[in-house]
Design a protein around this motif. Sequence first.
Motif, PDB file in Angstrom:
ATOM      1  N   ILE A  39       0.848  -1.189   0.000  1.00  0.00           N
ATOM      2  CA  ILE A  39       0.000   0.000   0.000  1.00  0.00           C
ATOM      3  C   ILE A  39       0.880   1.234   0.000  1.00  0.00           C
ATOM      4  N   LEU A  40       0.526   2.196  -0.836  1.00  0.00           N
ATOM      5  CA  LEU A  40       1.152   3.514  -0.769  1.00  0.00           C
ATOM      6  C   LEU A  40       0.108   4.497  -0.254  1.00  0.00           C
ATOM      7  N   SER A  46      -3.010  12.692  -6.401  1.00  0.00           N
ATOM      8  CA  SER A  46      -2.434  13.467  -7.501  1.00  0.00           C
ATOM      9  C   SER A  46      -1.703  12.531  -8.464  1.00  0.00           C
ATOM     10  N   GLN A  47      -1.329  13.069  -9.620  1.00  0.00           N
ATOM     11  CA  GLN A  47      -0.568  12.262 -10.569  1.00  0.00           C
ATOM     12  C   GLN A  47       0.783  11.871  -9.993  1.00  0.00           C
ATOM     13  N   ASP A  48       1.383  12.755  -9.204  1.00  0.00           N
ATOM     14  CA  ASP A  48       2.665  12.427  -8.566  1.00  0.00           C
ATOM     15  C   ASP A  48       2.517  11.235  -7.629  1.00  0.00           C
ATOM     16  N   ILE A  54       3.036   3.541  -8.823  1.00  0.00           N
ATOM     17  CA  ILE A  54       3.483   2.706  -9.954  1.00  0.00           C
ATOM     18  C   ILE A  54       4.954   2.333  -9.789  1.00  0.00           C
ATOM     19  N   ALA A  55       5.772   3.332  -9.445  1.00  0.00           N
ATOM     20  CA  ALA A  55       7.215   3.094  -9.300  1.00  0.00           C
ATOM     21  C   ALA A  55       7.523   2.117  -8.173  1.00  0.00           C
ATOM     22  N   TYR A 245       4.633   5.840   2.778  1.00  0.00           N
ATOM     23  CA  TYR A 245       3.947   7.126   2.649  1.00  0.00           C
ATOM     24  C   TYR A 245       4.678   7.993   1.635  1.00  0.00           C
ATOM     25  N   PHE A 246       3.903   8.621   0.749  1.00  0.00           N
ATOM     26  CA  PHE A 246       4.453   9.529  -0.253  1.00  0.00           C
ATOM     27  C   PHE A 246       4.143  10.957   0.160  1.00  0.00           C
ATOM     28  N   GLU A 247       5.174  11.751   0.310  1.00  0.00           N
ATOM     29  CA  GLU A 247       5.002  13.153   0.722  1.00  0.00           C
ATOM     30  C   GLU A 247       5.382  14.084  -0.429  1.00  0.00           C
TER      31      GLU A 247
END
Length: 252
Positions: A39-40, A46-48, A54-55, A245-247
Amino acid sequence: MAKLNDIINWCNSTLKSSEFKDYAPNGLQIEGAQEVTKILCAVTASQDAIDAAIAQNADLLLVHHGYFWKGEAYPITGMRGNRIRSLIKNDISLVGYHLPLDSHPTLGNNAAIAEILELENIEALDESERHPIGNIGYLKQAMTPEGFKKYLTERLGFDTIHLNADKNTIQKVGFCTGAAQDYITKAYEQGCDAFISGEVSERTFYEAKELNVHYYACGHHATERYGVQRLGKAISDQFNIEYSYFELNNPI
């Protein structure tokens, strides 16, 4: 590895999402892989954030701000079309929880703010709400308005905007993350010295002055980056799957 439906059912039950009248659907918004190994988490889909999912080969993108908000146009075109196409092409599920993730007493954004600011004796900002969206807390020691602004900036990592009132000290604080600036009237009705939210409007300047309640805008993103991380960890603990987590620091 965990079943997608098991994760969704557990989240819906834990957050009591069916008991909220919200501005967007809570839970599964776009269905991807039925088996989830990673899980991210991100504040906004957002697209980012999608590109990061995906990455990292994530199977599920967990967000606070998803899609299909009330009042939006129906066609899936342009920017939103690109986002949704990216998710579907890569078999990534989009799962979003909005108000349920603001109000949850341990996983929620407001609960996190209370802990970060070390507020005590937490109460509902509006006692008529079944699941309070905003809260009231008390500082251990009263602060000056400028001292409290500095404290918020340091604790939340955002250059806080302060709209001044006449009170010389602050101890009783109302708070609601995101775009809840109009809740300042609720804070006034509850006798708060200050009110914290994420965003600020032109009218808030006059309301703070005339209601005599100090207002602090601490960033919509900055005040709401905690709930998805707490929920992501809780899912990871429950199902023994990986999360990250993506910041993307949003200055608003």
